[in-house]
Scaffold this motif. Structure first.
Motif, PDB file in Angstrom:
ATOM      1  N   TYR A 227       0.825  -1.212   0.000  1.00 52.47           N
ATOM      2  CA  TYR A 227       0.000   0.000   0.000  1.00 52.47           C
ATOM      3  C   TYR A 227       0.860   1.264   0.000  1.00 52.47           C
ATOM      4  CZ  TYR A 227       0.766   0.357   5.076  1.00 52.47           C
ATOM      5  OH  TYR A 227       1.322   0.467   6.326  1.00 52.47           O
ATOM      6  N   ALA A 231       0.538   4.183  -2.744  1.00 56.76           N
ATOM      7  CA  ALA A 231       0.432   5.604  -2.411  1.00 56.76           C
ATOM      8  C   ALA A 231       1.454   6.428  -3.181  1.00 56.76           C
ATOM      9  CB  ALA A 231       0.625   5.792  -0.902  1.00 56.76           C
ATOM     10  N   HIS A 245       0.821   7.491   6.090  1.00 55.27           N
ATOM     11  CA  HIS A 245       0.697   6.068   5.794  1.00 55.27           C
ATOM     12  C   HIS A 245       1.799   5.225   6.440  1.00 55.27           C
ATOM     13  CE1 HIS A 245      -2.515   6.814   2.894  1.00 55.27           C
ATOM     14  NE2 HIS A 245      -1.796   7.807   2.412  1.00 55.27           N
ATOM     15  N   SER A 249       1.132   3.670  10.502  1.00 58.12           N
ATOM     16  CA  SER A 249       1.007   2.209  10.555  1.00 58.12           C
ATOM     17  C   SER A 249       2.164   1.567  11.311  1.00 58.12           C
ATOM     18  CB  SER A 249       0.941   1.642   9.134  1.00 58.12           C
ATOM     19  OG  SER A 249      -0.185   2.160   8.448  1.00 58.12           O
TER      20      SER A 249
END
Length: 328
Positions: A227, A231, A245, A249
């Motif tokens: 991911y 992005a 992001h 995380s």
């Protein structure tokens, strides 16, 4: 989420009862007798028996433990006659050394330990996360190597050594800061901060080094996730990819570590408080260990366990906020 929270709260209560029971048993099997210590050398058998009865030490272990647990919620009445003492909610007993309520002693010392722990936490999070993220984003470069070598070196320094070097360098040689002497925040915020800066730095050096290594490892792993590549492919700004992001995380293991560390420090940093002469819970605990003051030791142990398990519960509930993947 409500059922999960209720189950965790039930687990918290079970852990605290287990901690209290283990501490009780440990002091029961020790050879020291607090009643004999309180009575003194020239102590008659009748006087010793009266003191043991006043302290409740003549009761069976299970009865002493039950009285302690029930007293936390309902209060206790100890002793008899003119020596009767009533301990109100929440009752953790009375200190053998000075006959003060343990709860009052803890509450008097808690602002000092909380000031030390929270201030140091802000410093080590800012320094540790900054160094860790910078090293992760420049993996295998000179910056990465310098930061990690510095982190390993800082983590290997005992806190008492760092404290002594700070005292010598910033107080005795440079005369930049006053020797720490706790001043309540409400009395003078500026003096409160200046007097705690050295203890904050002493703790922050050690913890920031550990957080730098952990955050570097988490960020490297997170930045390799699919991911993150998506992005980047969407053309999102580098800052958004890294902070929103990546860092968000990658904070999950940091939160776990932070909950344990902050919870433990809120119950007192024994070495730091002793070296800097801060009248916190850690210093109270050290004094109680030296004199065998069982009620104070048990009270501090129970308070420390409470901080740690509550901090871990809060961390678990924050996981879904920090990392959206947890909600799935």
């Amino acid at each position: 989420m409500i059922l999960y929270t209720l189950r965790r709260l039930a687990g918290v209560i079970g852990v605290l009862i287990a901690v209290a029971a283990v501490t009780f048993v440990i002091f029961y099997v020790l050879p020291s007798d607090p009643a004999a210590a309180a009575c003194g050398k020239a102590c008659s058998a009748d006087r010793l028996a009266a003191i043991r009865s006043h302290m409740g030490l003549d009761e069976p272990l299970w009865r002493q433990f039950w009285d302690f647990l029930s007293g936390i919620f309902t209060g206790r009445t100890m002793g008899s006659g003119q020596y009767t003492l009533h301990c109100g909610f929440p009752c953790l007993g009375y200190s053998y050394e000075n006959s003060e309520a343990v709860w009052d002693l803890l509450m008097d010392r808690l602002p000092v330990s909380a000031s030390l722990a929270l201030g140091a936490a802000v410093l080590w999070l800012a320094l540790g996360l900054s160094a860790g993220v910078a090293a992760a984003l420049r993996k295998d470069t000179l910056t990465d190597r310098v930061l990690m070598v510095g982190a390993v070196g800082a983590a290997s320094l005992p806190v008492y050594f760092t404290s002594m070097m700070l005292i010598y360098g910033l107080i005795r040689v440079a005369d930049l800061l006053p020797y720490p002497s706790y001043v309540p925040f409400t009395d003078d915020p500026a003096r409160w901060a200046s007097n705690l800066l050295l203890p904050w730095l002493a703790l922050a050096v050690l913890y920031a080094a550990m957080y730098a290594r952990q955050s570097r490892s988490s960020m490297i792993e997170t930045m390799a996730e699919p991911y993150i590549r998506t992005a980047r492919a969407k053309g999102l700004p580098r800052r958004t990819v890294v902070v929103k992001h990546g860092l968000r995380s990658g904070m999950t293991p940091i939160l776990t570590l932070f909950g344990m560390d902050l919870g433990g420090l809120l119950a007192g940093a024994v070495i730091t408080e002793s070296l800097f002469g801060l009248p916190g819970i850690g210093r109270l605990f050290y004094g109680a260990l030296s004199t065998g003051d069982q009620p104070v030791i048990l009270g501090v142990t129970l308070l420390a366990a409470t901080f740690i398990v509550v901090a871990n519960l809060a961390v678990d509930l924050l996981y879904a906020v920090v990392d959206p993947r947890v909600r799935l």
